[in-house]
Design a protein around this motif. Structure first.
Motif: not given
Length: 196
Positions: A32-33, A56-57, A59-61, A63-66
């Motif tokens: 996913r990342c 960054v990837p 956190a995105r994977a 489903d949260t924020t940095l």
């Protein structure tokens, strides 16, 4: 990206905990990342420094924020030290921070006023209200009905129904969850506003 060692360990724990909470293996998160499973393993175990271009990837994977992933833990964001506010026979302690629970405020209230409110002075406002009685008995007036809510019981009602609550038989304490409209009506009353 430079982090203090304690914070870096917290970030590692957050990544691992979020991954496990979703039931993902290292391979699943890696896909996913777009990082290798070995890189993720070394990040989680502390055998590799964490770089911003990896966070960054991840956190995105997840489903949260940095910001949430790298937020520094402190005791100040845990312990709430409420200050009592008194108004119309009610002492209120705010038990949630402003904005911490979007649209919701949690408050403890000690009610000493035992005087019922006349039906034509009952207040209304948009929303719903919920409270549980910690000690004593609350006289809940809903329109032309009067309901006694005792210790251990809870009440939930539409606040578009004319309402008020007062102590019955002696002081009472409640724990209340208020939406934005309830907060405005009960916690920041104007001088000419009725008690509700």
């Amino acid at each position: 990206m430079t982090q203090e060692p304690g914070l870096e360990n917290v970030i590692r724990q957050r990544i691992r905990s979020l991954r496990l909470a979703r039931g993902w293996s290292l391979d699943a998160l890696a896909a996913r990342c777009h990082l290798s499973p070995s890189t993720l393993s070394r990040i989680e175990t502390g055998h590799r420094r964490i770089a911003l271009d990896q966070l960054v990837p991840i956190a995105r994977a997840l489903d949260t924020t940095l910001d949430q992933l790298v937020e520094s833990p402190t005791d100040e964001d845990v312990v709430i030290r409420p200050e009592p506010q008194r108004h119309h026979g009610i002492t209120t302690w705010l038990l949630s921070r402003e904005g911490s629970l979007p649209g919701v405020t949690v408050a403890k209230m000690r009610i000493t006023d035992k005087t019922p409110i006349s039906v034509d002075q009952l207040g209304v406002h948009p929303g719903h209200e919920w409270f549980t009685v910690l000690s004593g008995t609350v006289r809940l007036q809903l329109g032309d009905r009067t309901i006694r809510v005792e210790a251990g019981q809870a009440a939930q009602f539409s606040t578009m129904t004319p309402h008020a609550f007062t102590a019955y038989g002696g002081p009472t304490e409640i724990l209340s969850i208020l939406d934005r409209d309830g907060q405005r009506a009960h916690l920041q009353p104007a001088d000419n506003q009725t008690r509700n």
